[in-house]
Design a protein around this motif. Structure first.
Motif, PDB file in Angstrom:
ATOM      1  N   ARG A 230       0.808  -1.216   0.000  1.00 23.37           N
ATOM      2  CA  ARG A 230       0.000   0.000   0.000  1.00 23.37           C
ATOM      3  C   ARG A 230       0.847   1.275   0.000  1.00 23.37           C
ATOM      4  O   ARG A 230       0.456   2.296   0.559  1.00 23.37           O
ATOM      5  N   CYS A 262      -9.895   9.837   8.372  1.00 25.54           N
ATOM      6  CA  CYS A 262      -9.835   8.378   8.384  1.00 25.54           C
ATOM      7  C   CYS A 262      -9.964   7.843   9.813  1.00 25.54           C
ATOM      8  O   CYS A 262      -9.606   8.529  10.776  1.00 25.54           O
ATOM      9  N   THR A 300      -4.335   8.290   1.084  1.00 22.63           N
ATOM     10  CA  THR A 300      -5.580   8.211   0.313  1.00 22.63           C
ATOM     11  C   THR A 300      -6.664   7.480   1.099  1.00 22.63           C
ATOM     12  O   THR A 300      -6.369   6.716   2.034  1.00 22.63           O
ATOM     13  N   ARG A 301      -7.897   7.677   0.686  1.00 23.37           N
ATOM     14  CA  ARG A 301      -9.028   7.014   1.345  1.00 23.37           C
ATOM     15  C   ARG A 301      -8.972   5.507   1.144  1.00 23.37           C
ATOM     16  O   ARG A 301      -9.628   4.763   1.877  1.00 23.37           O
ATOM     17  N   THR A 302      -8.230   5.051   0.162  1.00 23.27           N
ATOM     18  CA  THR A 302      -8.096   3.613  -0.064  1.00 23.27           C
ATOM     19  C   THR A 302      -6.989   2.999   0.779  1.00 23.27           C
ATOM     20  O   THR A 302      -6.697   1.799   0.657  1.00 23.27           O
ATOM     21  N   HIS A 304      -3.656   4.043   0.887  1.00 24.29           N
ATOM     22  CA  HIS A 304      -2.318   4.101   0.307  1.00 24.29           C
ATOM     23  C   HIS A 304      -1.515   5.284   0.851  1.00 24.29           C
ATOM     24  O   HIS A 304      -2.066   6.349   1.146  1.00 24.29           O
TER      25      HIS A 304
END
Length: 441
Positions: A230, A262, A300-302, A304
């Motif tokens: 990631r 987050c 990032t929201r994913t 990463h």
């Protein structure tokens, strides 16, 4: 009638020569420096009388930083690098220099078009189907634009160097080197590696001008970090890149405050991944991104971690990489004597009156006080600051190969602490250190 002769510094046509232009620039720098420092240091003296010596010293350091800002982007870039050298520059001045920013407006549409023509010429239409004319990011050396690359139609980020910035910065740094050579002759600086330090910072600034090199460095960084889950470094489009332009994958929706939105578990993952990135660079690969501030490090929201802009990077020799890993390992287990030996063995120089026994004793005490601290109480910034203070006090100048990599850790410490206040810097390093020092055995 006497024949006409050109004034000194002019060619026969009366046009200023390069030497004349350099002399004129030196005169401007000298006049600006003298005027600014006269006012600033006078104010500092008044402040010292009214509010005490510490306040006066802080004001004097601020006056120096303000003077640098008035000299333009070359000197700002150089001062930013110099601000990392706490082993040879007083801490108060380092604090002020490190806060200098490249406050340069973006290129205008006309300038952007001119820069594109200069770099790509008639090839422009065959490389990009479109380039947005307003940059999405701006710095003193380059601006970044959104574009669409051919032949696949991929969205890309185009980092384009400002026209004319190379000769200007090269000339300014040449003047800086000449000034350092003069200053190094002062008796009170005997044994201090003034020229070596200035040469090192000049090379660091000049390295940021070569976007072709930066593109290759980004590609190397991408390969070095691909084993860490990631972690994302944008792919460089080499066929479309040039010595004055980098074309890379465009990473959408990057924002400096993403991590704030987050959940705690993801924030802790971000912190551990960021530290692992730095440790992997320092202890395993030996190629180190030294400028991971929030503008070059995103989340990032994913989930990463995204690393950008390898303009300020250093390559460690295998010997220095192993010494750095050895230093960090011995610091974590409390072996102060070994830490002091590593600094001394790799030192750039020692002052004529260097007190090596006192330095060793100081490092031994520093390591003893820190290696058993709870994770929340250990501060790498405080540790490094005290180490650099010991070096400056006892006349031991560190090699840039030791200072600049350490900078990569200092830059990310604040970010990592915000993400996870309980993270243990030393414990997180152990798996990477073991892999670096013992994995091949």
């Amino acid at each position: 009638m006497a024949p006409f002769t050109s004034p000194p510094g002019l060619c026969p046509t009366g046009v200023p020569t390069a030497r004349h232009r350099l002399g004129a620039r030196a005169a401007v720098i000298a006049a600006t420096t003298t005027a600014s420092l006269t006012v600033g240091l006078t104010r500092a003296a008044v402040t010292a009388v009214r509010h005490g010596a510490p306040a006066g010293r802080r004001q004097a350091a601020r006056a120096v930083a303000q003077t640098v800002a008035r000299l333009g982007p070359t000197f700002i870039k150089a001062a930013q690098v110099l601000g990392t050298r706490r082993d040879v520059v007083p801490g108060l001045l380092c604090d002020e220099l490190s806060m200098l920013q490249d406050d340069v407006p973006p290129m205008t549409v006309a300038q952007s078009r001119a820069a594109l023509r200069e770099v790509y010429g008639d090839e422009l239409a065959s490389v990009f189907s479109s380039v947005e004319e307003t940059p999405v990011a701006s710095g003193s050396i380059a601006c970044v634009y959104r574009a669409v690359a051919l032949p696949d139609g991929d969205p890309v980020a185009l980092k384009l160097r400002r026209p004319g910035i190379g000769p200007q910065m090269t000339a300014d740094l040449g003047l800086l080197r000449r000034a350092a050579a003069l200053v190094a002759r002062l008796p009170q600086l005997r044994g201090v590696p003034v020229r070596e330090v200035v040469d090192s910072l000049c090379e660091s600034v000049l390295g940021q001008l070569d976007l072709g090199r930066e593109g290759r460095d980004l590609s190397r960084l991408r390969g070095d970090l691909e084993s860490i889950p990631r972690v994302l470094v944008p792919r460089v489009h080499r066929a479309a890149s040039r010595s004055s332009a980098i074309v890379m994958d465009f990473v959408p929706s990057l924002a400096v405050d993403t991590a704030d939105r987050c959940p705690p578990a993801m924030r802790r993952t971000f912190a551990a991944s960021t530290l692992t990135v730095v440790y992997q660079m320092l202890f395993v690969n030996g190629f180190v991104h030294c400028d991971l501030h929030p503008g070059n490090l995103y989340f990032t929201r994913t989930g990463h971690v995204v690393v950008l802009d390898a303009g300020f990077s250093v390559r460690l020799t295998d010997q220095m990489r192993e010494l750095f890993a050895d230093f960090f390992l011995n610091m974590s287990v409390g072996r102060g004597d070994r830490c002091a030996s590593i600094v001394l063995d790799s030192a750039l120089g020692r002052a004529g009156d260097a007190d090596v026994p006192a330095f060793v004793e100081g490092v031994r005490d520093l390591v003893a006080r820190n290696h058993k601290l709870p994770a929340k109480e250990f501060s790498l910034i405080a540790f490094a600051g005290e180490l650099f203070d010991l070096q400056r006090r006892y006349g031991v100048a560190a090699t840039p190969e030791l200072v600049f990599p350490l900078l990569s850790l200092l830059v990310v410490e604040g970010t990592v602490r915000e993400l996870d206040p309980d993270i243990d810097f030393q414990e997180t390093a152990r798996p990477v250190l073991n892999r670096a020092l013992f994995g091949s055995r």
